[in-house]
Design a protein around this motif. Sequence first.
Motif, PDB file in Angstrom:
ATOM      1  N   ARG A 192      27.243  12.526  24.834  1.00 54.90           N
ATOM      2  CA  ARG A 192      26.324  13.455  25.795  1.00 54.90           C
ATOM      3  C   ARG A 192      27.441  13.778  27.009  1.00 54.90           C
ATOM      4  N   TRP A 193      27.895  12.714  27.321  1.00 58.02           N
ATOM      5  CA  TRP A 193      28.153  12.665  28.858  1.00 58.02           C
ATOM      6  C   TRP A 193      29.300  13.592  28.770  1.00 58.02           C
ATOM      7  N   THR A 194      30.870  13.255  27.624  1.00 54.76           N
ATOM      8  CA  THR A 194      31.502  13.944  27.750  1.00 54.76           C
ATOM      9  C   THR A 194      31.511  15.610  27.454  1.00 54.76           C
ATOM     10  N   ALA A 195      30.801  15.549  25.938  1.00 56.79           N
ATOM     11  CA  ALA A 195      30.366  16.584  26.142  1.00 56.79           C
ATOM     12  C   ALA A 195      29.549  17.959  27.298  1.00 56.79           C
ATOM     13  N   TYR A 196      28.840  17.422  27.780  1.00 55.95           N
ATOM     14  CA  TYR A 196      28.245  18.122  28.814  1.00 55.95           C
ATOM     15  C   TYR A 196      29.137  18.231  30.233  1.00 55.95           C
ATOM     16  N   HIS A 197      30.384  18.018  30.342  1.00 58.41           N
ATOM     17  CA  HIS A 197      31.848  17.758  31.003  1.00 58.41           C
ATOM     18  C   HIS A 197      32.553  18.587  30.586  1.00 58.41           C
ATOM     19  N   GLY A 198      32.636  18.740  29.382  1.00 57.44           N
ATOM     20  CA  GLY A 198      33.868  19.338  28.584  1.00 57.44           C
ATOM     21  C   GLY A 198      35.104  18.112  28.673  1.00 57.44           C
ATOM     22  N   TYR A 199      34.585  16.881  28.954  1.00 59.56           N
ATOM     23  CA  TYR A 199      36.096  15.763  29.055  1.00 59.56           C
ATOM     24  C   TYR A 199      36.060  15.406  27.424  1.00 59.56           C
ATOM     25  N   GLN A 200      37.739  15.005  27.155  1.00 57.23           N
ATOM     26  CA  GLN A 200      37.486  14.385  26.338  1.00 57.23           C
ATOM     27  C   GLN A 200      37.008  13.202  25.517  1.00 57.23           C
ATOM     28  N   PRO A 201      37.094  13.029  24.382  1.00 60.57           N
ATOM     29  CA  PRO A 201      35.922  11.866  23.789  1.00 60.57           C
ATOM     30  C   PRO A 201      36.333  10.894  23.937  1.00 60.57           C
ATOM     31  N   TRP A 219      16.072  -1.623  34.142  1.00 61.52           N
ATOM     32  CA  TRP A 219      15.240  -0.009  35.178  1.00 61.52           C
ATOM     33  C   TRP A 219      16.462   1.049  34.961  1.00 61.52           C
ATOM     34  N   HIS A 220      15.902   2.396  35.264  1.00 65.26           N
ATOM     35  CA  HIS A 220      17.527   2.857  34.915  1.00 65.26           C
ATOM     36  C   HIS A 220      17.630   3.682  36.070  1.00 65.26           C
ATOM     37  N   LEU A 221      18.179   3.595  36.966  1.00 60.75           N
ATOM     38  CA  LEU A 221      17.737   4.456  38.634  1.00 60.75           C
ATOM     39  C   LEU A 221      18.456   5.810  38.730  1.00 60.75           C
ATOM     40  N   LEU A 222      18.643   7.112  39.088  1.00 59.82           N
ATOM     41  CA  LEU A 222      18.961   8.159  38.812  1.00 59.82           C
ATOM     42  C   LEU A 222      19.263   8.573  40.333  1.00 59.82           C
ATOM     43  N   GLY A 223      20.376   8.918  40.190  1.00 57.40           N
ATOM     44  CA  GLY A 223      20.368   9.721  41.331  1.00 57.40           C
ATOM     45  C   GLY A 223      19.681  11.345  41.908  1.00 57.40           C
ATOM     46  N   GLU A 224      18.897  12.438  42.588  1.00 51.30           N
ATOM     47  CA  GLU A 224      18.475  13.702  42.406  1.00 51.30           C
ATOM     48  C   GLU A 224      19.566  13.914  42.952  1.00 51.30           C
ATOM     49  N   ARG A 225      20.335  13.987  43.825  1.00 52.12           N
ATOM     50  CA  ARG A 225      21.882  14.480  43.586  1.00 52.12           C
ATOM     51  C   ARG A 225      22.593  14.312  42.946  1.00 52.12           C
ATOM     52  N   ASP A 226      22.644  13.448  41.688  1.00 51.73           N
ATOM     53  CA  ASP A 226      24.085  13.150  41.305  1.00 51.73           C
ATOM     54  C   ASP A 226      24.632  14.381  40.339  1.00 51.73           C
ATOM     55  N   PRO A 227      25.731  15.134  40.566  1.00 52.12           N
ATOM     56  CA  PRO A 227      26.241  15.796  39.668  1.00 52.12           C
ATOM     57  C   PRO A 227      27.618  15.604  38.615  1.00 52.12           C
ATOM     58  N   ILE A 228      27.067  14.210  38.530  1.00 55.71           N
ATOM     59  CA  ILE A 228      28.087  13.547  37.276  1.00 55.71           C
ATOM     60  C   ILE A 228      27.808  12.646  36.009  1.00 55.71           C
ATOM     61  N   VAL A 229      26.044  12.364  36.720  1.00 53.83           N
ATOM     62  CA  VAL A 229      25.202  12.092  35.643  1.00 53.83           C
ATOM     63  C   VAL A 229      23.893  12.046  36.025  1.00 53.83           C
ATOM     64  N   PRO A 230      23.762  13.704  36.037  1.00 53.39           N
ATOM     65  CA  PRO A 230      22.389  14.136  36.423  1.00 53.39           C
ATOM     66  C   PRO A 230      21.345  13.554  35.842  1.00 53.39           C
ATOM     67  N   PRO A 231      20.173  13.837  36.232  1.00 57.15           N
ATOM     68  CA  PRO A 231      18.915  12.914  36.037  1.00 57.15           C
ATOM     69  C   PRO A 231      18.136  13.510  34.661  1.00 57.15           C
ATOM     70  N   ALA A 232      18.738  15.259  34.260  1.00 55.18           N
ATOM     71  CA  ALA A 232      18.251  15.783  32.856  1.00 55.18           C
ATOM     72  C   ALA A 232      19.245  15.021  31.816  1.00 55.18           C
ATOM     73  N   LEU A 233      20.294  14.566  32.232  1.00 58.79           N
ATOM     74  CA  LEU A 233      20.883  14.467  30.662  1.00 58.79           C
ATOM     75  C   LEU A 233      19.970  13.111  29.873  1.00 58.79           C
ATOM     76  N   PHE A 234      20.087  12.512  30.975  1.00 63.84           N
ATOM     77  CA  PHE A 234      19.569  11.093  29.675  1.00 63.84           C
ATOM     78  C   PHE A 234      18.190  11.127  30.318  1.00 63.84           C
ATOM     79  N   GLU A 235      17.168  11.130  31.312  1.00 67.86           N
ATOM     80  CA  GLU A 235      16.177  10.623  31.627  1.00 67.86           C
ATOM     81  C   GLU A 235      15.730  10.764  30.304  1.00 67.86           C
ATOM     82  N   PRO A 236      15.150  11.395  29.378  1.00 68.63           N
ATOM     83  CA  PRO A 236      14.339  11.689  27.975  1.00 68.63           C
ATOM     84  C   PRO A 236      14.475  10.555  26.982  1.00 68.63           C
ATOM     85  N   ALA A 237      15.605  10.453  26.730  1.00 66.09           N
ATOM     86  CA  ALA A 237      16.129   8.956  26.383  1.00 66.09           C
ATOM     87  C   ALA A 237      15.845   7.510  26.169  1.00 66.09           C
ATOM     88  N   LEU A 238      16.031   7.437  27.836  1.00 68.46           N
ATOM     89  CA  LEU A 238      16.388   6.310  28.733  1.00 68.46           C
ATOM     90  C   LEU A 238      15.048   6.068  28.975  1.00 68.46           C
TER      91      LEU A 238
END
Length: 272
Positions: A192-201, A219-238
């Motif tokens: 999901r992370w590589t697809a989100y950023h358009g990186y090579q798998p 405990w999974h800590l997510l930064g509100e201002r994080d553009p690399i791992v934005p909270p919405a990307l993983f929060e539901p699954a975590l």
Amino acid sequence: MLKPSAHRYSLLVWLTLAPMLPGCVSPVAKLHRQASDFGFVGLDLSGGGFMMRGFLNQPAPAAARLHVYLEGDGRPWERGVIPAAEPTTRDSVILPLMAADPAPSLYLGRPCYNGHAEDPGCTPELWTGSRYGENVVASMAQALQRFIERNGYRELVLIGHSGGGTLALLLAERLPQTAAVVTLAGNYDIERWTAYHGYQPLQGSLNPALRPPGRVPEWHLLGERDPIVPPALFEPALSARPHAGVIRVDADHSRGWQAIWPEILQRLHSVR
């Protein structure tokens, strides 16, 4: 204008002298100096045919539980397209957190990082597409297992930033001594992370999102201002993982973690 031969000679001189010029400190030297400034003891651990550079903080009195700190991916690529010759992090997020931790703690480096990039068996694949691959995870697990058996630790808390959070989850399932896992801006689902950023798998890597869920507190800590791992990307699954809690904090990917770290250490102290 320099002739081609003179140009090549000048380039050779520059590459030779650059590490000695003011401000030209290598990533490895910078990391080692930072660890030394915190009073950590450097050591090499072996596992799976690789050497891994670590740093130990072992305050008195001794305890049965060891906190293991895992750094992010460092710099796998140069300009996003060329595999780096030296993947070691340029600015450690984890070392200052470990310095604030009163518990016995170990910074565990990865194979081929922290001065070992030219070791036998090290290829750029181990810090690019296979950075979370079987060889990496198995060698780190073996090195850590040997270390805790040799030093009498009975429990582990695995703490990882960014890609170190990925490794913390992958290591936890192999180390039955694990009492808790903490990730900071962790890359939970690499597809999901590589697809989100358009990186090579990351074709040669294991994906924590596809592994069986853990059985220890997470405990999974997510930064509100994080553009690399934005909270919405993983929060539901975590949030759906058994025994897991998700905490949003005022941080970006690399900054802000020290401010909230004392509270997290208090939570870890309550884990029995």
